[in-house]
Design an enzyme around this catalytic site. Structure first.
Site, short mmCIF file in Angstrom:
data_model
loop_
_atom_site.label_atom_id
_atom_site.label_comp_id
_atom_site.label_asym_id
_atom_site.label_seq_id
_atom_site.Cartn_x
_atom_site.Cartn_y
_atom_site.Cartn_z
N ASP A 45 4.65 6.51 4.20
CA ASP A 45 5.77 7.80 4.34
C ASP A 45 5.72 8.18 5.82
O ASP A 45 6.74 9.21 6.00
CB ASP A 45 5.24 8.85 3.33
CG ASP A 45 3.76 9.55 3.88
OD1 ASP A 45 3.34 8.80 5.17
OD2 ASP A 45 3.48 10.45 3.44
N SER A 46 5.23 7.55 6.72
CA SER A 46 5.31 7.83 8.18
C SER A 46 6.88 7.43 8.49
O SER A 46 7.33 7.93 9.45
CB SER A 46 4.41 6.81 9.10
OG SER A 46 4.45 5.72 8.68
N ASP A 84 3.85 3.89 -0.30
CA ASP A 84 3.25 4.87 -0.08
C ASP A 84 3.71 5.95 -0.93
O ASP A 84 4.92 6.57 -0.92
CB ASP A 84 3.14 5.30 1.48
CG ASP A 84 2.15 6.23 1.89
OD1 ASP A 84 1.37 6.71 1.22
OD2 ASP A 84 2.31 6.50 3.04
N LYS A 114 -0.23 3.47 -2.33
CA LYS A 114 -1.29 4.06 -1.49
C LYS A 114 -1.09 5.72 -1.96
O LYS A 114 0.06 6.16 -2.15
CB LYS A 114 -1.14 3.86 -0.05
CG LYS A 114 -2.08 4.90 0.60
CD LYS A 114 -2.13 4.17 2.19
CE LYS A 114 -0.87 5.31 3.01
NZ LYS A 114 -1.14 6.32 3.17
N GLU A 183 -8.71 7.15 7.94
CA GLU A 183 -7.94 7.59 9.08
C GLU A 183 -8.54 8.70 10.12
O GLU A 183 -9.00 9.65 9.59
CB GLU A 183 -6.54 8.11 8.54
CG GLU A 183 -5.66 8.64 9.85
CD GLU A 183 -3.95 8.73 9.64
OE1 GLU A 183 -3.63 8.23 8.33
OE2 GLU A 183 -3.38 9.17 10.66
O1 KIV Z 1 2.30 6.54 6.28
C1 KIV Z 1 1.84 5.72 6.88
O2 KIV Z 1 2.05 5.01 7.80
C2 KIV Z 1 0.37 5.53 6.59
C3 KIV Z 1 -0.48 4.65 7.51
C4 KIV Z 1 -2.04 5.04 7.61
C5 KIV Z 1 -0.60 3.30 6.90
O3 KIV Z 1 -0.41 6.37 5.67
#
Ligand code: KIV
Length: 266
Positions: A45-46, A84, A114, A183
């Site tokens: 979701d980044s 995600d 995730k 993280e």
């Molecule tokens: O959103 C993202 O890029 C993440 C990373 C930790 C993979 O959650």
């Protein structure tokens, strides 16, 4: 080469072979990441920040995540693709979590999802796993909790906070997660969690002892300029290369050098 599965990741941990992961959000970059032999692609979701230009990850929607995951999955032959779960796609109910996680597998072609959180999402992880949806958990700095955390801060620095994270890590494993993202936590704490769990830990700002590492692709290749976290390493500055090429093109058009005979029809 056959497609990497969650079983391959567990096997890598058992054999003490490092797992490599990166994020990707579109077809061309996913294809390059896959060609490089990276084990897993997280459609994070980044993307809200590095692709959509938003302030944080909260606004990205389920439909947008499914769209990006779909085009990534289309490009990939070997890596495991992990979608995600965005903010508010699972927090309100376990039903939401299962339905939305299912969309990543059914509509987008991902092989796993995730989810951010530990104990508070244990029942969600259990329900998703029961529905045959492999789940990667994510503890430590969880960007969807930015307002509760008061910013992007290192987690697990006090003895109590560290103990809590160790407990949360076990809870996610017990709930059925196949892997755990750690993280922005101290390296020593990540090493202890990695040693105690049977599922692989994937670190981002969690030191070298994790079973694998993940970074945001746009940090690695120099396509996100707003900030570079201390834990990220820029291996190339693609922005400078692209800028040079575009300026070159502009100059050639303005000076009548492009298109030349080579790029014209007789
Ligand atoms: O959103 C993202 O890029 C993440 C990373 C930790 C993979 O959650």
């Amino acid at each position: 080469m056959p497609k990497i599965t969650v079983h391959d990741l567990l096997k890598k941990k058992a054999e003490k072979r490092k797992i490599t992961m990166l994020t990707a959000y579109d077809y061309p970059f996913a294809k390059i990441v896959d060609e490089a032999g990276i084990d897993g692609i997280i459609v994070g979701d980044s993307l809200a920040m590095v692709v959509q230009g938003l302030e944080n990850t909260l606004p990205v929607t389920m439909d947008e995540m499914v769209y990006h995951t779909k085009i990534v999955a289309r490009a990939v032959s070997n890596a495991i693709v992990i979608g995600d779960m965005p903010f508010m796609s699972y927090q309100a109910s376990i039903g939401d979590a299962v339905r939305n996680a299912g969309r990543f597998l059914k509509e987008a072609g991902a092989s796993a999802v995730k989810i951010e959180g530990g104990a508070e999402v244990a029942e969600h992880i259990r329900a998703m796993t029961k529905s045959d949806i492999p789940v990667m958990a994510h503890i430590g700095l969880t960007p969807q909790s930015i307002h509760r955390m008061g910013g992007y801060k290192i987690q697990g620095r006090t003895k109590e906070a560290a103990e809590r994270l160790i407990e949360e890590a076990h809870i996610t494993e017990d709930a059925g997660a196949f892997s755990l993202i750690l993280e922005a936590i101290p390296a020593e704490l990540a090493a202890r969690i990695t040693k105690e769990l049977t599922i692989p830990t994937i670190g981002i700002g969690a030191g070298p002892s994790c079973d694998g590492q993940v970074l945001v692709l746009h940090d690695v290749i120099g396509l996100f300029e707003r900030f570079l976290p201390k834990f990220a390493k820029r291996y190339v500055n693609v922005k400078d290369e692209v800028l040079r090429a575009i300026k070159n093109y502009k100059e050639e058009v303005e000076n009548g050098l492009f298109p030349s005979d080579e790029h014209s029809f007789k």
